[in-house]
Design a protein around this motif. Structure first.
Motif, PDB file in Angstrom:
ATOM      1  N   SER A  36       0.829  -1.204   0.000  1.00 29.53           N
ATOM      2  CA  SER A  36       0.000   0.000   0.000  1.00 29.53           C
ATOM      3  C   SER A  36       0.862   1.253   0.000  1.00 29.53           C
ATOM      4  O   SER A  36       0.572   2.229  -0.696  1.00 29.53           O
ATOM      5  N   PHE A  37       1.933   1.233   0.777  1.00 27.28           N
ATOM      6  CA  PHE A  37       2.855   2.364   0.825  1.00 27.28           C
ATOM      7  C   PHE A  37       3.497   2.606  -0.545  1.00 27.28           C
ATOM      8  O   PHE A  37       3.582   3.750  -1.014  1.00 27.28           O
ATOM      9  N   LEU A  38       3.942   1.554  -1.198  1.00 27.27           N
ATOM     10  CA  LEU A  38       4.580   1.703  -2.503  1.00 27.27           C
ATOM     11  C   LEU A  38       3.607   2.244  -3.543  1.00 27.27           C
ATOM     12  O   LEU A  38       3.975   3.071  -4.383  1.00 27.27           O
ATOM     13  N   ASN A  39       2.376   1.791  -3.487  1.00 23.05           N
ATOM     14  CA  ASN A  39       1.387   2.299  -4.428  1.00 23.05           C
ATOM     15  C   ASN A  39       1.112   3.782  -4.207  1.00 23.05           C
ATOM     16  O   ASN A  39       0.842   4.511  -5.160  1.00 23.05           O
ATOM     17  N   ALA A  40       1.167   4.208  -2.951  1.00 18.83           N
ATOM     18  CA  ALA A  40       0.892   5.612  -2.646  1.00 18.83           C
ATOM     19  C   ALA A  40       2.110   6.507  -2.850  1.00 18.83           C
ATOM     20  O   ALA A  40       1.968   7.736  -2.844  1.00 18.83           O
ATOM     21  N   ASN A  41       3.296   5.917  -3.039  1.00 18.52           N
ATOM     22  CA  ASN A  41       4.526   6.704  -3.115  1.00 18.52           C
ATOM     23  C   ASN A  41       5.410   6.255  -4.278  1.00 18.52           C
ATOM     24  O   ASN A  41       6.488   5.691  -4.063  1.00 18.52           O
ATOM     25  N   PRO A  42       4.991   6.486  -5.511  1.00 25.59           N
ATOM     26  CA  PRO A  42       5.846   6.117  -6.650  1.00 25.59           C
ATOM     27  C   PRO A  42       7.117   6.954  -6.660  1.00 25.59           C
ATOM     28  O   PRO A  42       7.112   8.122  -6.260  1.00 25.59           O
ATOM     29  N   ALA A  43       8.207   6.353  -7.109  1.00 24.23           N
ATOM     30  CA  ALA A  43       9.501   7.044  -7.121  1.00 24.23           C
ATOM     31  C   ALA A  43      10.225   6.765  -8.427  1.00 24.23           C
ATOM     32  O   ALA A  43       9.901   5.820  -9.154  1.00 24.23           O
ATOM     33  N   GLU A  44      11.201   7.613  -8.714  1.00 21.17           N
ATOM     34  CA  GLU A  44      12.051   7.409  -9.888  1.00 21.17           C
ATOM     35  C   GLU A  44      13.206   6.464  -9.575  1.00 21.17           C
ATOM     36  O   GLU A  44      13.741   5.792 -10.467  1.00 21.17           O
ATOM     37  N   THR A  45      13.607   6.421  -8.301  1.00 18.58           N
ATOM     38  CA  THR A  45      14.709   5.556  -7.877  1.00 18.58           C
ATOM     39  C   THR A  45      14.345   4.881  -6.567  1.00 18.58           C
ATOM     40  O   THR A  45      13.824   5.530  -5.656  1.00 18.58           O
ATOM     41  N   TYR A  46      14.609   3.580  -6.497  1.00 15.60           N
ATOM     42  CA  TYR A  46      14.398   2.817  -5.275  1.00 15.60           C
ATOM     43  C   TYR A  46      15.746   2.266  -4.827  1.00 15.60           C
ATOM     44  O   TYR A  46      16.366   1.486  -5.549  1.00 15.60           O
ATOM     45  N   ILE A  47      16.198   2.684  -3.659  1.00 21.86           N
ATOM     46  CA  ILE A  47      17.431   2.148  -3.083  1.00 21.86           C
ATOM     47  C   ILE A  47      17.032   1.103  -2.049  1.00 21.86           C
ATOM     48  O   ILE A  47      16.441   1.429  -1.015  1.00 21.86           O
ATOM     49  N   LEU A  48      17.307  -0.154  -2.329  1.00 20.91           N
ATOM     50  CA  LEU A  48      16.947  -1.258  -1.452  1.00 20.91           C
ATOM     51  C   LEU A  48      18.146  -1.546  -0.558  1.00 20.91           C
ATOM     52  O   LEU A  48      19.134  -2.148  -0.985  1.00 20.91           O
ATOM     53  N   VAL A  49      18.049  -1.094   0.694  1.00 21.37           N
ATOM     54  CA  VAL A  49      19.220  -1.027   1.563  1.00 21.37           C
ATOM     55  C   VAL A  49      19.385  -2.311   2.374  1.00 21.37           C
ATOM     56  O   VAL A  49      19.612  -2.295   3.572  1.00 21.37           O
ATOM     57  N   GLY A  50      19.242  -3.467   1.717  1.00 20.19           N
ATOM     58  CA  GLY A  50      19.594  -4.733   2.332  1.00 20.19           C
ATOM     59  C   GLY A  50      18.478  -5.417   3.098  1.00 20.19           C
ATOM     60  O   GLY A  50      17.498  -4.819   3.519  1.00 20.19           O
ATOM     61  N   ASP A  51      18.661  -6.736   3.270  1.00 23.12           N
ATOM     62  CA  ASP A  51      17.684  -7.611   3.923  1.00 23.12           C
ATOM     63  C   ASP A  51      16.311  -7.476   3.268  1.00 23.12           C
ATOM     64  O   ASP A  51      15.277  -7.409   3.936  1.00 23.12           O
ATOM     65  N   ILE A  52      16.314  -7.472   1.952  1.00 27.03           N
ATOM     66  CA  ILE A  52      15.069  -7.418   1.201  1.00 27.03           C
ATOM     67  C   ILE A  52      14.407  -8.794   1.206  1.00 27.03           C
ATOM     68  O   ILE A  52      13.187  -8.913   1.362  1.00 27.03           O
ATOM     69  N   LEU A  53      15.193  -9.827   1.059  1.00 25.20           N
ATOM     70  CA  LEU A  53      14.690 -11.201   1.034  1.00 25.20           C
ATOM     71  C   LEU A  53      15.194 -11.963   2.246  1.00 25.20           C
ATOM     72  O   LEU A  53      16.306 -11.724   2.728  1.00 25.20           O
ATOM     73  N   ASP A  54      14.364 -12.878   2.728  1.00 24.43           N
ATOM     74  CA  ASP A  54      14.736 -13.703   3.880  1.00 24.43           C
ATOM     75  C   ASP A  54      14.296 -15.132   3.568  1.00 24.43           C
ATOM     76  O   ASP A  54      13.233 -15.577   3.976  1.00 24.43           O
ATOM     77  N   LEU A  55      15.129 -15.844   2.821  1.00 21.82           N
ATOM     78  CA  LEU A  55      14.747 -17.146   2.264  1.00 21.82           C
ATOM     79  C   LEU A  55      15.664 -18.257   2.742  1.00 21.82           C
ATOM     80  O   LEU A  55      16.086 -19.115   1.978  1.00 21.82           O
ATOM     81  N   TRP A  56      15.972 -18.265   4.023  1.00 20.16           N
ATOM     82  CA  TRP A  56      16.930 -19.244   4.538  1.00 20.16           C
ATOM     83  C   TRP A  56      16.406 -20.664   4.414  1.00 20.16           C
ATOM     84  O   TRP A  56      15.240 -20.939   4.571  1.00 20.16           O
ATOM     85  N   GLN A  57      17.307 -21.575   4.172  1.00 18.41           N
ATOM     86  CA  GLN A  57      17.056 -23.006   4.211  1.00 18.41           C
ATOM     87  C   GLN A  57      17.977 -23.590   5.297  1.00 18.41           C
ATOM     88  O   GLN A  57      19.077 -23.070   5.514  1.00 18.41           O
ATOM     89  N   PRO A  58      17.555 -24.666   6.027  1.00 16.99           N
ATOM     90  CA  PRO A  58      16.361 -25.479   5.787  1.00 16.99           C
ATOM     91  C   PRO A  58      15.070 -24.902   6.352  1.00 16.99           C
ATOM     92  O   PRO A  58      14.035 -25.527   6.259  1.00 16.99           O
ATOM     93  N   MET A  59      15.153 -23.733   6.971  1.00 20.55           N
ATOM     94  CA  MET A  59      13.925 -23.118   7.456  1.00 20.55           C
ATOM     95  C   MET A  59      12.968 -22.871   6.297  1.00 20.55           C
ATOM     96  O   MET A  59      13.345 -22.333   5.274  1.00 20.55           O
ATOM     97  N   LEU A  60      11.711 -23.271   6.465  1.00 17.11           N
ATOM     98  CA  LEU A  60      10.748 -23.133   5.376  1.00 17.11           C
ATOM     99  C   LEU A  60      10.423 -21.664   5.157  1.00 17.11           C
ATOM    100  O   LEU A  60      10.042 -20.959   6.088  1.00 17.11           O
ATOM    101  N   PRO A  61      10.541 -21.156   3.952  1.00 19.37           N
ATOM    102  CA  PRO A  61      10.199 -19.758   3.706  1.00 19.37           C
ATOM    103  C   PRO A  61       8.692 -19.546   3.822  1.00 19.37           C
ATOM    104  O   PRO A  61       7.900 -20.452   3.553  1.00 19.37           O
ATOM    105  N   HIS A  62       8.336 -18.364   4.252  1.00 20.37           N
ATOM    106  CA  HIS A  62       6.918 -18.023   4.415  1.00 20.37           C
ATOM    107  C   HIS A  62       6.523 -17.074   3.275  1.00 20.37           C
ATOM    108  O   HIS A  62       6.060 -15.968   3.503  1.00 20.37           O
ATOM    109  N   TRP A  63       6.749 -17.504   2.051  1.00 16.50           N
ATOM    110  CA  TRP A  63       6.491 -16.644   0.891  1.00 16.50           C
ATOM    111  C   TRP A  63       4.987 -16.587   0.623  1.00 16.50           C
ATOM    112  O   TRP A  63       4.340 -17.607   0.461  1.00 16.50           O
ATOM    113  N   THR A  64       4.432 -15.372   0.590  1.00 14.92           N
ATOM    114  CA  THR A  64       2.997 -15.203   0.427  1.00 14.92           C
ATOM    115  C   THR A  64       2.695 -14.459  -0.867  1.00 14.92           C
ATOM    116  O   THR A  64       3.599 -13.922  -1.527  1.00 14.92           O
TER     117      THR A  64
END
Length: 668
Positions: A36-64
């Motif tokens: 919802s925040f991203l839809n309300a705040n479009p930008a020309e540049t997105y700086i993704l400052v780390g820990d964007i994904l958390d997909l560790w194995q063998p822990m089951l990912p909770h991807w929704t």
């Protein structure tokens, strides 16, 4: 192939958003408010400052689906020309090991330099460089993820036992408190600022610590994006050279040297990752310790389960008022799903049905699957008769056809038995009607003569002599004065107050029951049968919702796949839609629950997504239209209130329980 490198290039001019610690794929991620925040705040540049994904194995990912929607949104922005810069955090996988569904068209870097329009230059790093060597060990990151996952799972279980499901739980607060204790004294901030000073820059922008901040206490600017687990914050450079912190609802935060209170939360939008908090955001308007607040929390708890086995709005009146034409794209609140299925008879191109109740979405998906995979006779047994011994076996046959959430809901043996013991006696509303019948029996009232009435004159005589006197009973009047007594009708405290504005609640109820009994022939009004028989009439030619009429089954079966059902708030879903993509909106009475800010957010999204001539139909517990004076004039003036269509819809609505039906049309 993505690769790590140091990118000292300044960002192009225009709005830049800095986002950190999304932890997509982790149980703790709050992807829905982020989207919802991203839809309300479009930008020309997105700086993704780390820990964007958390997909560790063998822990089951909770991807929704919400996690995927965030990735899809950023991909769409990139296709439109936005620049994405991705700094790997300690939780992020190696770029080469990111699964295809989570890949982003981003430049992968280890460090970045951001230059603002006034010439200031900031070092952008994730921030784990400031940790001790022990904490930075790879095994410690994995262990921390596993512990966090376990604690969040425990918090979800504990939340179900709380009176206030929106409040911060002990586990949430403990995690925040430990995080703050770990960085007490702000040594990490000093270390990060020193890195910027060593590089000859004006400040540092980072994430990692899950503690949002923006200050210059150590001689240079220290800016932490926060996270999308607890603080729900981001950093914004709108192109004027000023860094700002934004929270989920996109308002600037006051820059403060103090570490945020871990109990601080914002509920101006439906920003929760789970249904309990979404319901809280929709319903809670009073303090938790007040009587009104306790009523709101009790209502929200009831609404987490099945409320309406059958919806109580007349779809025939709706379709007539909106003049639905073939090929329309619709959105509506699902509730019990009867209206959604009935709208298929108008041959729309698509129907999106959203609801905060998981049970309502599971019921709608069961209805869809039944229309597609059962015969007309089986479909009729399951949803029109709804009390046949063989119906449990029909549900068993449908389970493999359902999505995992709906399958899990209907896999319960006792829920399958709903359809063998009178499905329309189930749910909060069904039990409320059952309680009314108990009170009637105590007063020695038998409703069978009403159901056998030969004409409307006989119906009116029955009302005047038998039903109307019930409203003079002291017990009935006592119950009508209690807000909680009407929760069974799906009336939250805020809507109860709107009923009271039309007069004493007992008199309002008396008037509306009279309309239900006296204004429509009993043989043509299935709402009357539901109220006084607790199920549909079982006879040839009985009055039924359009989707259950035998002659409509072929259309319903063919078109059921056009329905998309989502367990989500309406405003949040609309924020993901493109401009000018919808023709019709049916809001039921949901706006009676909303405060002014929520109404404004909803109508802003409706106006943005509506095509010229689009129609919005809704009901109110009170008589009057609730929008003027509450939705900003610059939004509402784009719409025309159709007085004649509204009056016609109200007159034709056989459910008879609302004070008003209202229709707006988009001008132009």
């Amino acid at each position: 192939m993505p690769h790590d490198r140091e990118d000292p290039c300044p960002c192009p001019q225009g709005r830049t958003l800095f986002l950190s610690d999304l932890h997509l794929g982790a149980l703790s991620s709050q992807a829905e408010p982020l989207l919802s925040f991203l839809n309300a705040n479009p930008a020309e540049t997105y700086i993704l400052v780390g820990d964007i994904l958390d997909l560790w194995q063998p822990m089951l990912p909770h991807w929704t689906a919400q996690d995927q929607a965030v990735i899809d949104h950023l991909r769409a922005r990139a296709r439109m020309g936005a620049k994405l810069v991705y700094l790997r955090g300690n939780h992020d996988p190696d770029p080469a090991r990111i699964p295809d569904h989570a890949q982003l068209p981003a430049t992968h870097v280890t460090r970045h330099v951001h230059e603002t329009s006034d010439g200031k230059r900031y070092l952008v790093v994730h921030g784990d460089e400031a940790d001790s060597r022990l904490i930075r060990a790879h095994i410690m990151t994995r262990l921390g993820s596993l512990i966090d996952h376990g604690l969040r799972r425990a918090e979800r279980l504990l939340r179900r036992t709380r009176t206030d499901p929106s409040a911060r739980g002990l586990v949430d607060m403990a995690i925040c408190g430990l995080n703050m204790l770990r960085y007490r004294g702000r040594a990490h901030e000093r270390r990060m600022v020193q890195m910027a000073r060593d590089a000859g820059l004006d400040g540092v922008i980072c994430g990692h610590f899950h503690i949002a901040a923006l200050h210059d206490h150590f001689g240079l600017t220290y800016a932490n994006c926060g996270d999308w687990v607890d603080s729900l914050t981001a950093l914004d450079d709108s192109g004027d050279g000023v860094l700002r912190r934004l929270r989920a609802h996109a308002e600037p935060l006051v820059d403060s040297p103090d570490i945020p209170d871990p109990k601080e939360r914002d509920h101006t939008m439906t920003d929760a990752a789970d249904i309990s908090r979404q319901l809280g955001a929709a319903v809670f308007q009073k303090p938790a310790k007040s009587l009104a607040g306790l009523n709101e929390r009790l209502f929200a708890r009831l609404f987490e389960g099945l409320v309406y086995a059958q919806i109580w709005e007349d779809p025939v009146a709706d379709m007539d008022a909106m003049s639905l034409a073939p090929g329309a794209d619709m959105i509506c609140i699902a509730s019990g799903g009867c209206n959604v299925m009935s709208y298929l008879t108008a041959n729309p191109a698509s129907i999106t049905a959203v609801d905060l109740s998981p049970a309502h979405i599971a019921l709608l998906r069961l209805r869809q699957a039944a229309a597609q995979h059962l015969t007309q006779a089986e479909f009729h047994d399951l949803f029109a008769r709804a009390d046949r011994p063989g119906n449990a076996a029909l549900v068993d046959r449908l389970l493999p056809r359902l999505d995992p959430d709906a399958r899990a809901y209907w896999a319960s043996p006792w829920r399958r038995r709903y359809f063998t013991r009178g499905f329309y006696r189930r749910g909060v509303l069904g039990r409320f009607i059952g309680a009314v019948h108990v009170v009637a029996r105590l007063a020695r009232v038998d409703f069978r003569p009403l159901l056998a009435a030969p004409d409307m004159a006989a119906q009116r005589r029955f009302y005047d002599t038998t039903i109307d006197p019930l409203f003079d009973k002291k017990l009935v009047q006592f119950l009508a004065r209690r807000r909680a007594s009407l929760f069974g009708l799906g009336i939250p405290p805020a809507q109860y107050d709107k009923l009271a504005n039309d007069g004493a609640v007992i008199d309002v109820l008396r008037q509306r029951v009279r309309r239900l009994v006296c204004d429509f022939p009993v043989r043509e009004n299935y709402f009357l049968w539901q109220a006084f028989n607790r199920g549909y009439q079982d006879a040839p030619g009985a009055s039924l919702p359009p989707y259950l009429a035998p002659g409509n089954f072929g259309q319903i079966a063919e078109r059921a796949g056009r329905i998309r059902a989502e367990n989500r708030a309406l405003t949040d879903h609309l924020a993901t839609r493109g401009d000018g993509t919808l023709d019709a909106y049916t809001l039921l009475d949901a706006q009676d629950w909303m405060n002014d800010a929520q109404l404004t957010a909803l109508w802003t999204q409706i106006t943005r997504t509506a095509r010229p001539g689009a129609r919005v139909l809704f009901r109110t517990g009170g008589t009057d239209d609730i929008l003027p004076g509450r939705v900003p004039a610059h939004v509402l003036e784009r719409w025309h209130y159709d007085i004649s269509a509204s009056a016609r819809a109200f007159a034709r609505d056989r459910s008879a329980i609302y004070g008003g039906v209202h229709l707006y049309r988009l001008k132009g």
